[in-house]
Design an enzyme around this catalytic site. Structure first.
Site, mmCIF file in Angstrom:
data_model
loop_
_atom_site.group_PDB
_atom_site.id
_atom_site.type_symbol
_atom_site.label_atom_id
_atom_site.label_comp_id
_atom_site.label_asym_id
_atom_site.label_seq_id
_atom_site.Cartn_x
_atom_site.Cartn_y
_atom_site.Cartn_z
ATOM 1 N N PHE B 120 0.866 -1.178 0.000
ATOM 2 C CA PHE B 120 0.000 0.000 0.000
ATOM 3 C C PHE B 120 0.905 1.231 0.000
ATOM 4 O O PHE B 120 2.063 1.140 0.386
ATOM 5 C CB PHE B 120 -0.875 0.008 1.262
ATOM 6 C CG PHE B 120 -2.335 -0.196 1.002
ATOM 7 C CD1 PHE B 120 -2.808 -1.437 0.608
ATOM 8 C CD2 PHE B 120 -3.252 0.848 1.152
ATOM 9 C CE1 PHE B 120 -4.152 -1.641 0.376
ATOM 10 C CE2 PHE B 120 -4.601 0.649 0.914
ATOM 11 C CZ PHE B 120 -5.054 -0.590 0.534
ATOM 12 N N LEU B 252 -15.267 5.159 -3.566
ATOM 13 C CA LEU B 252 -13.837 4.934 -3.565
ATOM 14 C C LEU B 252 -13.412 3.697 -4.328
ATOM 15 O O LEU B 252 -14.083 2.677 -4.297
ATOM 16 C CB LEU B 252 -13.380 4.796 -2.122
ATOM 17 C CG LEU B 252 -11.960 5.267 -1.920
ATOM 18 C CD1 LEU B 252 -11.892 6.763 -2.163
ATOM 19 C CD2 LEU B 252 -11.519 4.937 -0.527
ATOM 20 N N ARG B 286 -0.729 9.074 -0.152
ATOM 21 C CA ARG B 286 -1.917 9.613 -0.816
ATOM 22 C C ARG B 286 -1.849 11.106 -1.095
ATOM 23 O O ARG B 286 -2.348 11.572 -2.114
ATOM 24 C CB ARG B 286 -3.151 9.298 0.040
ATOM 25 C CG ARG B 286 -3.437 7.816 0.069
ATOM 26 C CD ARG B 286 -4.585 7.492 0.978
ATOM 27 N NE ARG B 286 -4.878 6.060 0.920
ATOM 28 C CZ ARG B 286 -5.819 5.475 1.651
ATOM 29 N NH1 ARG B 286 -6.549 6.185 2.486
ATOM 30 N NH2 ARG B 286 -6.016 4.182 1.532
#
Lengths: 235, 589
Positions: B120, B252, B286
């Site tokens: 991630f 999302l 992000r």
């Protein structure tokens, strides 16, 4: 912009002696306009007294199960144009008490799925690490754990309408999700609950629940599996 | 005004039934009499939408260590995280994941039966050297699987549930928090929950943005209730824009898509992240990916007739891998984007997703009142999850750390609140407890003015989106504050058409809107005062990070009038529990 007529079940126990239907003209403002968009449009622009449930708006919380043109579905996942009709009749989920407008009493529904002990039951001591589970065993849970407790299945089931104590397809799907789990050791505790006269034997195998499930799950298959397990088990 | 109020007494009352609230409840219920009050039925809280994973250095697929995870968390936060909390969370992560597995969470598995893990954004091995597989996941339904399990576990533990109860006022007596006033949405009755300890786990507030990934209920109610009682909102300016919300809809698409090999493309078909984060590319944190996407769009390389979005391509990993590991996003892109992601890319755009800050707490979840001179704990008050700030996310949250935050701090809140309840007597309610909440409800229940929810909310979300979004300037935010003041004034000339006592959604939306305007004002004031760029807070007029002046937490309090935000600051806790601190460095990936 294309307009569609919504005919919506209305009932407010504070002022209405009986339920009635009210019609609204809804504009489809973009491609893929959803039933929830339409309900919000009515609420925010045409009639703030319309009441319904919604939360996640992406098909995972199960708040917004409603009956559209006779079929149970989630308002946030259903495109208006996919219904292929310019006249859409919306009612609360059948078989459950109406609190107001499209809002039904779901307390009994939640209580029922809890009675099947929907959590991992272990007799052996847990390891310090995870309980190992092969990808093949994990795959057996696919199609079972995705249930969002929206009530579309139970509310479409005539047995559920007729027998107030009938646990219903949702509870059975949830029970089978744990019975089918290689980590679980709770069959002994769950099976007597499912073997009850309000349990799996009351299902008449008409598959309404399968048709109604917005997540394309198969409660009838779960019921069949539980029945087989009951027949194979000596009490 | 004479109203009937029903009183309840519990040792611990948890407000909110998302992941943090339910984990707190199931732990507290093992020790003391515990209730949960929640605006929706517990399985309908926003945690249900979490997709891609929960981080923990289990090391199931490659070597990993909590210390590396802690480093990533602190660096990812742009050094605004409290390092004691970052250590506490990352060290406890593995045992928390195992505890979830033991109550039934159906994690995806490795071939040898362990919990599967995938990469991630921002998660690395050896202090930033390479991406690492740290996110544990249940396909792309991790939050759904977790919330259902936690609900079922808390019912087994005997937690008392009050569902579809809306909190109106936090009750305080002489500095001690001792209850909460609630409104029963189903029948319009009032309830006061008198408790020894209150846990706030009321979730986020991204419904103040036009394009957001949040559920209808994420309206910042908990923050507003706490602020009205003199508590602060820490780091209110930091919102996370998730890079991949579905264009036009906001739903999302999990970062797990990029974790499985998905890539972002501009209108030229270029994999542009290579230019912005050469080492970890599309798996950069992000804030960096969102800003890079917006830069591409602003520079004219966006996709579509308006050149206003980006493409997320995943079809190259193969239909089987997509259907096994990302079945939910396949469904979401079909329904909300009309795109079959096994064949074509998904149109995406940065989307308001998460409030990084919250009600400030210590790493043991006790709520803090503080400023640069110091901090003190508020007796009886605990907070966890998105509404709280321990603070581990700082200026930018790493993906998968939100589920970890709510599990670790939710559990800790349950433990600490139960302990507090066992060691302390009930504090009496003040004589007119709940008066303010009743007055607010009364104001809106009888509001027969002009303005209604739809237009005011639309204007609120529009101004926040355009003026307090991914890129910010003094000029834009000053304008936003003027608009917000006007919207606030409209709430005094409001109209609630529905007068029913049964499931009055019109009334609930009015109360939520009233809270959202307060929250938006506080966030904008905080953003205006932070004259630097850090993490998700990017100022065109102050593009550099300024540690000399702003390596500190913002604390927004309300003035005496109960509605004007006042910006204060508090020191970042730079000292971890057992390891050496990570001093601030330039953040490159």
């Amino acid at each position: 912009m294309k307009k569609v007529t919504f005919e919506i079940f209305r009932y407010d126990p504070d002022k209405d002696k009986e339920a009635y239907y009210k019609t609204y003209d809804v504009e489809l403002r973009r491609p893929g306009y959803l039933m929830l968009d339409a309900l919000n449009q009515i609420k925010w622009e045409l009639d703030p007294t319309l009441t319904y449930r919604r939360s996640c708006r992406e098909g995972v919380c199960g708040s917004d199960g409603i009956n559209v043109n006779g079929v149970n579905m989630l308002s946030c996942m259903t495109k208006v144009e996919d219904l292929g009709s310019d006249h859409i009749v919306i009612q609360p989920l059948p078989g459950m008490n109406v609190m107001r407008d499209l809002v039904v009493d779901v307390d009994d529904f939640f209580t029922k799925f809890i009675t099947v002990k929907p959590y991992l039951i272990r007799k052996s001591p847990n390891p310090d690490k995870e309980i190992y589970q092969s990808p093949e065993d994990r795959k057996k849970l696919d199609g079972l754990y995705e249930c969002i407790a929206c009530g579309c299945c139970s509310s479409s089931c005539p047995s559920y309408w007729a027998d107030k104590k009938y646990l219903g397809p949702n509870a059975f799907l949830r029970a089978w999700r744990y019975l089918a789990d290689s980590r679980d050791e709770g069959a002994e505790e769950r099976l007597p609950i499912l073997n009850d006269k309000h349990g799996v034997w009351r299902c008449h195998t008409i598959y309404n629940c399968v048709e109604a499930c917005p997540k394309e799950l198969n409660p009838t298959e779960a019921i069949m599996n539980i029945r087989k397990m009951l027949l194979d088990t000596e009490f | 005004m004479s109203v009937k109020v029903e009183y309840h007494k519990f040792d611990v009352v948890v407000v909110g039934a998302g992941g943090a609230g339910l984990n707190a409840a199931q732990v507290a219920s093992q020790h003391v009499k515990t209730a949960v009050v929640s605006e929706v039925y517990p399985t309908r809280s926003h945690t249900i939408s979490a997709q891609g994973g929960i981080s923990a250095s289990l090391g199931n697929l490659e070597e990993d260590h909590w210390h590396w995870h802690m480093f990533d968390t602190v660096k990812g936060s742009d050094y605004l995280a409290d390092q004691d909390a970052a250590e506490y969370m990352t060290r406890r992560a593995p045992e928390m994941i195992i505890a979830l597995e033991h109550i039934g969470l159906p994690f995806s598995r490795t071939p040898d039966g362990k919990i599967a893990q995938r990469p991630f954004g921002g998660h690395t091995a050896e202090f930033g050297k390479r991406p690492v597989k740290r996110a544990c996941y249940a396909a792309d339904r991790t939050g759904h699987a977790m919330l259902q399990n936690l609900y079922e576990k808390s019912v087994e533990q005997g937690t008392h549930f009050y569902s579809e109860f809306y909190a109106l006022e936090l009750l305080v007596n002489n500095g001690t928090v001792n209850g909460v006033l609630c409104y029963d949405i189903q029948n319009g009755e009032f309830h006061i929950f008198h408790a020894k300890a209150i846990v706030f786990a009321t979730g986020g507030n991204c419904r103040i943005y036009q394009t957001n990934s949040n559920a209808h209920i994420n309206t910042g109610d908990g923050l507003a209730l706490a602020m009205r009682k003199g508590f602060s909102w820490s780091d209110a300016e930091f919102f996370q824009f998730h890079p991949t919300g579905i264009y036009g809809a906001g739903n999302l698409i999990t970062e797990g898509v990029r974790g499985e090999g998905g890539i972002l493309l501009n209108k030229d078909g270029e994999r542009f992240m290579e230019r912005y984060a050469p080492t970890i590319k599309d798996l950069a944190p992000r804030d960096i990916v969102s800003r890079s996407m917006m830069k591409e769009i602003l520079d004219g390389r966006g996709v579509g007739p308006k050149a206003d979005h980006i493409l997320l391509k995943i079809d190259h990993i193969g239909i089987e891998a997509i259907l096994e590991k990302l079945p939910g996003i396949h469904e979401l892109s079909l329904v909300f984007a009309g795109a079959d992601c096994t064949k074509e890319p998904i149109p995406v755009v940065p989307t308001a997703h998460y409030q990084n800050g919250g009600i400030p707490t210590g790493y043991l979840t006790q709520v803090i009142k503080g400023n640069m001179d110091g901090e003190e704990y508020v007796p009886g008050f605990f907070a966890a999850g998105e509404c709280a700030s321990a603070s581990v996310h700082g200026a930018n949250r790493l993906g998968t750390n939100s589920l970890l935050d709510l599990v670790v701090f939710g559990r800790t809140a349950g433990e600490q609140a139960a302990k507090f309840a066992q060691e302390n007597p009930f504090v009496e309610l003040v004589e007119d407890a709940g008066k303010e909440g009743l007055a607010t409800l009364n104001k809106f229940a009888n509001a027969n003015g002009t303005n209604t929810f739809g237009p005011v909310w639309e204007e609120l979300t529009r101004i926040m989106q355009t003026n307090v979004g991914v890129f910010r300037t003094e000029e834009l935010m000053v304008e936003a504050l003027e608009v917000l003041d006007k919207l606030e004034a409209k709430m005094d000339d409001f109209r609630v058409v529905d007068k029913s006592s049964v499931y009055n959604l019109d009334l609930i939306e009015a109360l939520e809107l009233n809270n959202m305007i307060l929250v938006a004002k506080a966030a904008t004031k905080a953003a205006l005062a932070r004259k630097e760029s850090r993490g998700g807070h990017y100022r065109d007029d102050y593009p550099d990070r300024d540690d000399a002046n702003f390596l500190k937490h913002t604390e927004v309090y309300l003035e005496e009038d109960g509605k004007t935000p006042r910006v204060d600051y508090r020191k970042v806790r730079m000292q971890p529990l057992t390891v050496e601190p990570f001093p601030p460095k330039a953040r490159v990936y």
